[in-house]
Design an enzyme around this catalytic site. Sequence first.
Site, mmCIF file in Angstrom:
data_model
loop_
_atom_site.group_PDB
_atom_site.id
_atom_site.type_symbol
_atom_site.label_atom_id
_atom_site.label_comp_id
_atom_site.label_asym_id
_atom_site.label_seq_id
_atom_site.Cartn_x
_atom_site.Cartn_y
_atom_site.Cartn_z
ATOM 1 N N SER A 20 -111.912 -76.720 -46.617
ATOM 2 C CA SER A 20 -110.807 -76.396 -45.725
ATOM 3 C C SER A 20 -109.577 -77.237 -46.090
ATOM 4 C CB SER A 20 -111.237 -76.601 -44.270
ATOM 5 O OG SER A 20 -110.342 -75.986 -43.381
ATOM 6 N N HIS A 77 -116.135 -69.509 -41.859
ATOM 7 C CA HIS A 77 -115.454 -70.667 -42.421
ATOM 8 C C HIS A 77 -116.266 -71.945 -42.238
ATOM 9 C CE1 HIS A 77 -112.268 -73.207 -43.816
ATOM 10 N NE2 HIS A 77 -112.188 -73.844 -42.668
ATOM 11 N N ASP A 106 -115.419 -65.623 -43.830
ATOM 12 C CA ASP A 106 -114.398 -66.665 -43.660
ATOM 13 C C ASP A 106 -113.059 -65.967 -43.452
ATOM 14 O OD1 ASP A 106 -112.579 -68.759 -43.806
ATOM 15 O OD2 ASP A 106 -113.619 -69.775 -45.444
#
EC number: 2.3.1.31
Length: 337
Positions: free
Chosen positions: A135, A309, A280
């Site tokens: 991320s 995600h 995601d």
Amino acid sequence: MTTVSIGSLTLESTEVLHNVELAYERCGKEGAPAILVCHALTGDQFAVGTAENPGWWSGLIGPGKAVDTDVFQVITFNVLGGCHGSTGPTSINPETGEPYRASFPLLTIRDMVRAEYAALKELGISHLTAVLGGSLGGMKALEWGHLYPDFVDGILPLAVTPAYSDYGVAFNWIGIQSIETDALFEGGNYVDSADLKGFELARMAAMVTYRSGNLFDQRFRRSTKEGQFQVESYLDYQGQKLAKRFDANSYLTLLKAMNTHDVSRGKIDVEIFTLSFTYDLLYPSEQMIPWLKSMPNASWEIIETQFGHDGFLVEFEKWGEYIQKKLNSLVVPELMR
């Protein structure tokens, strides 16, 4: 808490931050090949943690694990702009003697990486076997490959894309507006982040993007308790939990920095190995794979998961072996230096 001082840092904006410190965790044997681990938006430097308080990646990092601390030393910094010991909005501005609060300057992902590069040199680390993160941490991993190709052998960015998508920017904007329009925000001079309902709402909106709709349906099944849907109660809890442990100005600083992420126009010459996760919403593989194909030395895997995600934070049994194999392939030439 352990910190390292890097002095003054000139930001991409040309503004200068003075007396910059980064808090960090360091595990494994000093002198071993070094792995830099980068945390996500609301993470911290405690990737490994302790037996009593395991870190957010303790399932991945440790003796005999995918990131083996019997082989590597692992360093994780609390990101510049964060609120767990590194210089950020809660820090004292040396020019005023007061906390920066909303006057803390805007940052970019590159600013964060440059700060960590300076910190590693202060710690006596002159080379990295790999940079690993998901991320926001994946954004930093990509930026490491872009900025310092001679300093790092390979990068392992997880759950990320070469540029932050308009979809992601849109949800960040919802979060930013929710916080900044809260009546108690006071232009960033609020009394306590826990007082800000807008901060809770920002977190709730983000939580919806982190996991798949299927997982929400499987977990909650429209169940209710005391007249409230369980999914509503879950989001309330998550919003309140973050507002109690995280600073709202830091959250805003990091959201705005994420929006600047874009390495899509350049070539990264170091070895890239990435994992994308099905469902995601923020960093879909279809935005990552075509770019990887244009890189000189890139490989990838797509991990099937209902976690979307958040897949990079769980189910290590599904994908940890990929990380282990890649790190082992990078460490062989490192040991032969």
